[in-house]
Structure formats: structure tokens, C-alpha cells
Design an enzyme around this catalytic site. Structure first.
Site, mmCIF file in Angstrom:
data_model
loop_
_atom_site.group_PDB
_atom_site.id
_atom_site.type_symbol
_atom_site.label_atom_id
_atom_site.label_comp_id
_atom_site.label_asym_id
_atom_site.label_seq_id
_atom_site.Cartn_x
_atom_site.Cartn_y
_atom_site.Cartn_z
ATOM 1 N N ARG A 128 6.584 1.335 2.501
ATOM 2 C CA ARG A 128 5.970 0.183 3.191
ATOM 3 C C ARG A 128 6.031 0.506 4.677
ATOM 4 N NH1 ARG A 128 6.754 -6.238 2.346
ATOM 5 N NH2 ARG A 128 5.318 -5.659 0.692
ATOM 6 N N HIS B 283 -2.808 -3.397 0.656
ATOM 7 C CA HIS B 283 -1.631 -3.798 -0.137
ATOM 8 C C HIS B 283 -2.014 -3.720 -1.628
ATOM 9 C CE1 HIS B 283 2.116 -5.379 -1.231
ATOM 10 N NE2 HIS B 283 2.032 -6.620 -0.805
ATOM 11 N N GLN C 52 -0.006 -5.416 -4.663
ATOM 12 C CA GLN C 52 -0.166 -6.863 -4.828
ATOM 13 C C GLN C 52 -1.394 -7.181 -5.674
ATOM 14 O OE1 GLN C 52 2.014 -9.336 -3.528
ATOM 15 N NE2 GLN C 52 0.852 -10.561 -4.995
ATOM 16 N N ASP D 83 -3.731 -15.814 2.755
ATOM 17 C CA ASP D 83 -2.531 -15.074 3.172
ATOM 18 C C ASP D 83 -2.153 -15.619 4.553
ATOM 19 O OD1 ASP D 83 -0.505 -13.170 3.344
ATOM 20 O OD2 ASP D 83 -1.843 -11.480 3.761
ATOM 21 N N CYS E 29 -0.065 -14.088 -1.885
ATOM 22 C CA CYS E 29 0.897 -13.002 -2.182
ATOM 23 C C CYS E 29 2.325 -13.383 -1.851
ATOM 24 C CB CYS E 29 0.481 -11.728 -1.455
ATOM 25 S SG CYS E 29 0.498 -11.880 0.344
ATOM 26 N N ARG F 269 4.436 -8.844 -10.119
ATOM 27 C CA ARG F 269 4.704 -7.618 -9.352
ATOM 28 C C ARG F 269 5.588 -6.692 -10.182
ATOM 29 N NH1 ARG F 269 4.246 -7.566 -3.804
ATOM 30 N NH2 ARG F 269 4.616 -5.332 -4.134
HETATM 31 N N1 NVA Z 1 -0.563 -9.717 5.138
HETATM 32 C C1 NVA Z 1 0.862 -9.846 4.949
HETATM 33 C C2 NVA Z 1 1.223 -9.598 3.525
HETATM 34 C C3 NVA Z 1 2.707 -9.772 3.231
HETATM 35 C C4 NVA Z 1 3.065 -9.457 1.812
HETATM 36 C C5 NVA Z 1 1.588 -8.879 5.866
HETATM 37 O O1 NVA Z 1 1.139 -7.740 6.006
HETATM 38 O O2 NVA Z 1 2.596 -9.275 6.464
HETATM 39 N N1 CP Z 2 3.950 -10.112 -1.445
HETATM 40 C C1 CP Z 2 4.846 -9.208 -0.994
HETATM 41 O O1 CP Z 2 4.548 -8.022 -0.848
HETATM 42 O O2 CP Z 2 6.067 -9.738 -0.751
HETATM 43 P P1 CP Z 2 7.261 -9.018 0.024
HETATM 44 O O3 CP Z 2 6.830 -8.871 1.454
HETATM 45 O O4 CP Z 2 8.405 -9.980 -0.130
HETATM 46 O O5 CP Z 2 7.536 -7.697 -0.605
#
Ligand code: NVA
Ligand code: CP
Length: 308
Positions: A102, A129, A132, A217, A257, A285
Site C-alpha cells: 500500500r 484500489h 476493494q 468514498d 469502501c 475483503r
Molecule cells: N480513497 C481512499 C480509500 C481508502 C480505503 C484513500 O485513498 O484514502
Molecule cells: N477499504 C480499505 O481499504 O480499508 P483500510 O484502509 O482500512 O484498509
């Protein structure tokens, strides 16, 4: 032989994604902890950003499958002290069987993959992502069947999640209606690839009209915290409210998500209401990523055998 990576949803064909979803649904129901196809195998998990769902689901999935997961943070590894990503990939991938990253920059994941001996999974970047989407699509299929030919409304930021929804629309064959404020539209190159699958609207209600699924989101993603106040102004008309859900089909689903901000991108009434399937989505997930690990580490043949 080069390993198979999962960096984008486009790394799967529509058939493969449908097969993976079916497999995830099977794994969810069998819950057979004697089935340990990854016994002795190790997943390295590199997190430049925070996570609850991604970390817990991958770590639990590996434990269910008889394997192990190692959490690696740039804060306390050489990754945060400037060791080149190519060297890190060469070293880590000589020790573990799969790596999940990540990261902020998408290129960090692609560069890691180019230098890795083992499969690499994108656990979220600023651009995409895809994990997800595996869970979101599994959730839709479970509740409503195949999503081909359906209409999905994306309300809000044209961000990493929106990009992966555009990819899902392309490979699974649904229409994606997008309502994003000016200046926060998705990447035009990604939109151009999707052509007729994507339609833009200047307000949330028009985008949600007749939709089978409404998705949103956060207004400010990880790494955009300093823009929070600016974004609250830009996105103020882009909250998914009961009025927006009323424009969708009566049996429309609502997904997010998570983590969510009630009172910003979604009202409490919607996310805690009868259309919402956000906790099924979060649980999936685990199941969807177990199916993904099986695909990448055991291969297609084994999965089809297990589905028989
Ligand atoms: N768009 C959000 C998704 C979090 C799971 C982010 O990147 O923070
Ligand atoms: N939706 C998602 O990816 O959650 P986290 O940021 O908690 O991993």
C-alpha cells in the site's frame, strides 16, 4: 517464469474476475480451516499508509490458508531510509512468497513488481484500489447476481476507488454514471479507455437516477489531509443522502469502501439504512483476497479443480 501480479483490476479478464468472485463465495461458505493451500508460505505486507481492513483481511487470509503474513512499515525498515525500491524488491522477494504493498505513488508498486521474483499485489495506491473492487463486486453478485448490463452511480471524488470502478465497468460490462465536482474528475486517460461505459453528470441525483448500485468514498483520501477544508467546500453538494438514494432503483444497494465520514460523503441515514451493504463489503475483503492469493500462488488449474 515471470510471476503473475495483481496491480490493477485490468490484470484480470472478465471471465477470470467472475471465476474469482465465485471462488470467494465458495470459500466464504466452506470456512474449512483444514484447507491450507499456502502452508509454510509467507506474505510480506508493506504499508506506507494506514489500514484496518486491508491489513486484517490479508493477515487473516494467510493464517486461514496455513501461511503467515509479515507487516513491514517504512517507519521501522530500511524502506523509509532511502533504500532503493528495486533493491528492496530483489531482497524481500528472495525471502517471501508474495508481497502486498500500500503506497502513495502507483509507480512504487509497478517498480517493485518489475524487480520481484514473486507475485505483487496492489493494496491501494493514489491511482487504484483493485482489491476493494474484488470485494465490492463479490458483494454485488451475492446480493443481486451478475452486474453486467446494470448501472452504477459513483458520487464524489474521481479518486483511486473511482478509477478501479471504471476498470470494473470495462471488464464486467456495466455502465458507470459519475458525478464529481469540477476539478475532481477521474484521470482522463483512464476514462478514455473505458469509452462508452462511463457517463458524466453535473449533479448526484441525475447520476443516481435508475442506478442499481450507488457508491461513494471519502472527500479527502490518505495523503490529502491538508486539503480537507477546501474539499469540504468543493464537495458540499456531493453527499449521498436519502434523496439521492430515492432517485436510484427501489432495491438499489449502497456501498462505501470505508472508513466513512457520516455527514460528509454520506448521511448516517443512508450508510446505516436498509440499502447499505457496507459491512458485507468489508467482510468480503477477506474472502475475495483469499481467492486472489489462491489464484496468484496456486494458479488457475487448482482453483477450477476446487470449484468442481
Ligand atoms: N480513497 C481512499 C480509500 C481508502 C480505503 C484513500 O485513498 O484514502
Ligand atoms: N477499504 C480499505 O481499504 O480499508 P483500510 O484502509 O482500512 O484498509
Amino acid at each position: 517464469m515471470k510471476p503473475r501480479h495483481f496491480i490493477s483490476l485490468l490484470d484480470l479478464s472478465g471471465d477470470e474476475l467472475r471465476q474469482l468472485i465465485n471462488r470467494a463465495i465458495t470459500l466464504k461458505h466452506i470456512r474449512d480451516h483444514d484447507y491450507q493451500p499456502l502452508k509454510g508460505q509467507v506474505l510480506g505486507m508493506i504499508f506506507e499508509k494506514s489500514s484496518t481492513r486491508t491489513r486484517v483481511s490479508f493477515e487473516t487470509g494467510m493464517a486461514h490458508f496455513g501461511g503467515h503474513a509479515v507487516f513491514l512499515s517504512p517507519r521501522d525498515t530500511q524502506l523509509g531510509r532511502g533504500e532503493p525500491i528495486s533493491d528492496s524488491a530483489k531482497v524481500i522477494s528472495r525471502m517471501v512468497d508474495c508481497v502486498m504493498l500500500r503506497t502513495h505513488e502507483h509507480e512504487t508498486v509497478t517498480k517493485f513488481a518489475e524487480n520481484s521474483r514473486v507475485p505483487v499485489i496492489n493494496g491501494l495506491t493514489d491511482k487504484e484500489h483493485p482489491c476493494q473492487l474484488l470485494a465490492d463486486m463479490q458483494t454485488y453478485f451475492e446480493h443481486r447476481g451478475d452486474i453486467a448490463g446494470k448501472t452504477v452511480a459513483w458520487i464524489g471524488d474521481g479518486n483511486n476507488m473511482c478509477h478501479s470502478y471504471i476498470h470494473a465497468a470495462m471488464i464486467l460490462g456495466f455502465t458507470l454514471n459519475i458525478a464529481s465536482p469540477v476539478g475532481y474528475l477521474p484521470n482522463s486517460d483512464i476514462v478514455a479507455l473505458a469509452a462508452s461505459h462511463v457517463h458524466f453528470f453535473d449533479n448526484s441525483i441525475s447520476a443516481a437516477k435508475g442506478a442499481d448500485l450507488v457508491v461513494t468514498d471519502v472527500w479527502a483520501s490518505m495523503g490529502q489531509e491538508t486539503e480537507q477544508k477546501l474539499r469540504e467546500v468543493a464537495f458540499k453538494d456531493y453527499q449521498v443522502t436519502a434523496q439521492v438514494m430515492a432517485a436510484a432503483k427501489p432495491d438499489a444497494l449502497f456501498m462505501h469502501c470505508l472508513p466513512a465520514h457520516r455527514g460528509e460523503e454520506v448521511s448516517a441515514e443512508v450508510i446505516d439504512g436498509s440499502h447499505s451493504v457496507v459491512f458485507d463489503e468489508a467482510e468480503n475483503r477477506l474472502h475475495a483476497q483469499k481467492a486472489l492469493l489462491e489464484l496468484l500462488l496456486c494458479g488457475n488449474a487448482k482453483i477450477s479443480l476446487l470449484n468442481d
